[in-house]
Scaffold this motif. Structure first.
Motif, PDB file in Angstrom:
ATOM      1  N   LYS A 102       0.875  -1.345  -0.074  1.00  0.00           N
ATOM      2  CA  LYS A 102       0.091  -0.042  -0.125  1.00  0.00           C
ATOM      3  C   LYS A 102       0.947   1.271  -0.008  1.00  0.00           C
ATOM      4  O   LYS A 102       0.440   2.262  -0.522  1.00  0.00           O
ATOM      5  CB  LYS A 102      -0.837  -0.061   1.061  1.00  0.00           C
ATOM      6  CG  LYS A 102      -2.048  -0.983   1.053  1.00  0.00           C
ATOM      7  CD  LYS A 102      -2.959  -0.789  -0.123  1.00  0.00           C
ATOM      8  CE  LYS A 102      -4.127  -1.744  -0.174  1.00  0.00           C
ATOM      9  NZ  LYS A 102      -4.953  -1.507  -1.299  1.00  0.00           N
ATOM     10  N   ALA A 103       2.130   1.218   0.714  1.00  0.00           N
ATOM     11  CA  ALA A 103       2.677   2.417   0.805  1.00  0.00           C
ATOM     12  C   ALA A 103       3.491   2.586  -0.705  1.00  0.00           C
ATOM     13  O   ALA A 103       3.633   3.950  -1.119  1.00  0.00           O
ATOM     14  CB  ALA A 103       4.001   2.171   1.565  1.00  0.00           C
ATOM     15  N   VAL A 104       3.865   1.542  -1.531  1.00  0.00           N
ATOM     16  CA  VAL A 104       4.348   1.669  -2.630  1.00  0.00           C
ATOM     17  C   VAL A 104       3.121   2.215  -3.590  1.00  0.00           C
ATOM     18  O   VAL A 104       3.408   2.948  -4.443  1.00  0.00           O
ATOM     19  CB  VAL A 104       4.968   0.405  -3.462  1.00  0.00           C
ATOM     20  CG1 VAL A 104       4.928   0.287  -4.907  1.00  0.00           C
ATOM     21  CG2 VAL A 104       6.081   0.046  -2.541  1.00  0.00           C
ATOM     22  N   GLU A 105       2.039   1.665  -3.218  1.00  0.00           N
ATOM     23  CA  GLU A 105       0.755   2.268  -4.365  1.00  0.00           C
ATOM     24  C   GLU A 105       0.747   3.849  -4.012  1.00  0.00           C
ATOM     25  O   GLU A 105       0.384   4.604  -4.948  1.00  0.00           O
ATOM     26  CB  GLU A 105      -0.325   1.541  -4.123  1.00  0.00           C
ATOM     27  CG  GLU A 105      -1.628   1.858  -4.697  1.00  0.00           C
ATOM     28  CD  GLU A 105      -2.766   0.845  -4.300  1.00  0.00           C
ATOM     29  OE1 GLU A 105      -3.875   1.426  -4.350  1.00  0.00           O
ATOM     30  OE2 GLU A 105      -2.526  -0.341  -4.285  1.00  0.00           O
ATOM     31  N   GLY A 106       0.792   4.149  -2.763  1.00  0.00           N
ATOM     32  CA  GLY A 106       0.565   5.335  -2.335  1.00  0.00           C
ATOM     33  C   GLY A 106       1.720   6.475  -2.911  1.00  0.00           C
ATOM     34  O   GLY A 106       1.467   7.501  -3.350  1.00  0.00           O
ATOM     35  N   ILE A 107       2.936   6.026  -3.155  1.00  0.00           N
ATOM     36  CA  ILE A 107       3.990   6.629  -3.508  1.00  0.00           C
ATOM     37  C   ILE A 107       3.907   6.980  -5.048  1.00  0.00           C
ATOM     38  O   ILE A 107       4.195   7.937  -5.635  1.00  0.00           O
ATOM     39  CB  ILE A 107       5.036   6.010  -3.015  1.00  0.00           C
ATOM     40  CG1 ILE A 107       5.569   6.397  -1.576  1.00  0.00           C
ATOM     41  CG2 ILE A 107       6.409   6.376  -3.884  1.00  0.00           C
ATOM     42  CD1 ILE A 107       6.838   5.320  -1.061  1.00  0.00           C
ATOM     43  N   ALA A 108       3.366   5.619  -5.669  1.00  0.00           N
ATOM     44  CA  ALA A 108       3.258   5.928  -7.269  1.00  0.00           C
ATOM     45  C   ALA A 108       2.022   6.801  -7.439  1.00  0.00           C
ATOM     46  O   ALA A 108       2.156   7.663  -8.500  1.00  0.00           O
ATOM     47  CB  ALA A 108       2.787   4.409  -7.707  1.00  0.00           C
ATOM     48  N   ALA A 168       4.352  12.963  -1.809  1.00  0.00           N
ATOM     49  CA  ALA A 168       4.159  12.536  -0.554  1.00  0.00           C
ATOM     50  C   ALA A 168       4.829  11.550   0.142  1.00  0.00           C
ATOM     51  O   ALA A 168       4.721  10.859   0.990  1.00  0.00           O
ATOM     52  CB  ALA A 168       2.736  12.296  -0.431  1.00  0.00           C
ATOM     53  N   VAL A 169       6.384  11.272  -0.428  1.00  0.00           N
ATOM     54  CA  VAL A 169       7.124  10.196  -0.066  1.00  0.00           C
ATOM     55  C   VAL A 169       7.498  10.196   1.182  1.00  0.00           C
ATOM     56  O   VAL A 169       7.426   9.256   2.101  1.00  0.00           O
ATOM     57  CB  VAL A 169       8.372  10.118  -1.259  1.00  0.00           C
ATOM     58  CG1 VAL A 169       9.411   9.081  -0.664  1.00  0.00           C
ATOM     59  CG2 VAL A 169       7.948   9.989  -2.667  1.00  0.00           C
ATOM     60  N   ASP A 170       7.971  11.426   1.518  1.00  0.00           N
ATOM     61  CA  ASP A 170       8.384  11.562   2.929  1.00  0.00           C
ATOM     62  C   ASP A 170       7.422  11.062   4.309  1.00  0.00           C
ATOM     63  O   ASP A 170       7.725  10.548   5.068  1.00  0.00           O
ATOM     64  CB  ASP A 170       8.913  12.812   3.473  1.00  0.00           C
ATOM     65  CG  ASP A 170      10.030  13.137   2.452  1.00  0.00           C
ATOM     66  OD1 ASP A 170      11.065  12.209   2.307  1.00  0.00           O
ATOM     67  OD2 ASP A 170      10.391  14.540   2.141  1.00  0.00           O
ATOM     68  N   LYS A 171       6.223  11.512   3.946  1.00  0.00           N
ATOM     69  CA  LYS A 171       5.157  11.326   4.948  1.00  0.00           C
ATOM     70  C   LYS A 171       4.754  10.085   5.106  1.00  0.00           C
ATOM     71  O   LYS A 171       4.428   9.231   5.985  1.00  0.00           O
ATOM     72  CB  LYS A 171       3.913  12.242   4.447  1.00  0.00           C
ATOM     73  CG  LYS A 171       2.917  12.140   5.758  1.00  0.00           C
ATOM     74  CD  LYS A 171       2.045  13.384   5.251  1.00  0.00           C
ATOM     75  CE  LYS A 171       0.926  13.475   6.353  1.00  0.00           C
ATOM     76  NZ  LYS A 171      -0.058  14.423   6.122  1.00  0.00           N
TER      77      LYS A 171
END
Length: 71
Positions: free
Chosen positions: A26-32, A37-40
């Protein structure tokens, strides 16, 4: 009793492994979706993974206690 202790450890590690994989995906999906928002996202991911690791350590400690104290 040894089997019960090993079972507790296995279930704990299985749950943590599934949770870590899901959270990382999910983090990779959010970064994509939002690269700005990578840092957060990384901060929240590291905090979540740390909590999951603590659950794994707790299950290991409980399993070891069951193995050695309830013989």
């Amino acid at each position: 009793m040894i089997a019960i202790g090993v079972g507790i450890v296995a279930v704990g590690f299985l749950g943590v492994g599934i949770g870590m994989g899901f959270a990382t995906g999910k983090a990779v999906e959010g970064i994509a979706r939002q690269p700005e928002a990578v840092d957060k996202i990384n901060r929240v991911l590291v905090l979540g993974v740390a909590f999951m690791e603590s659950v794994a350590i707790y299950s290991l400690i409980i399993g070891i206690l069951v193995i050695f104290l309830l013989r």
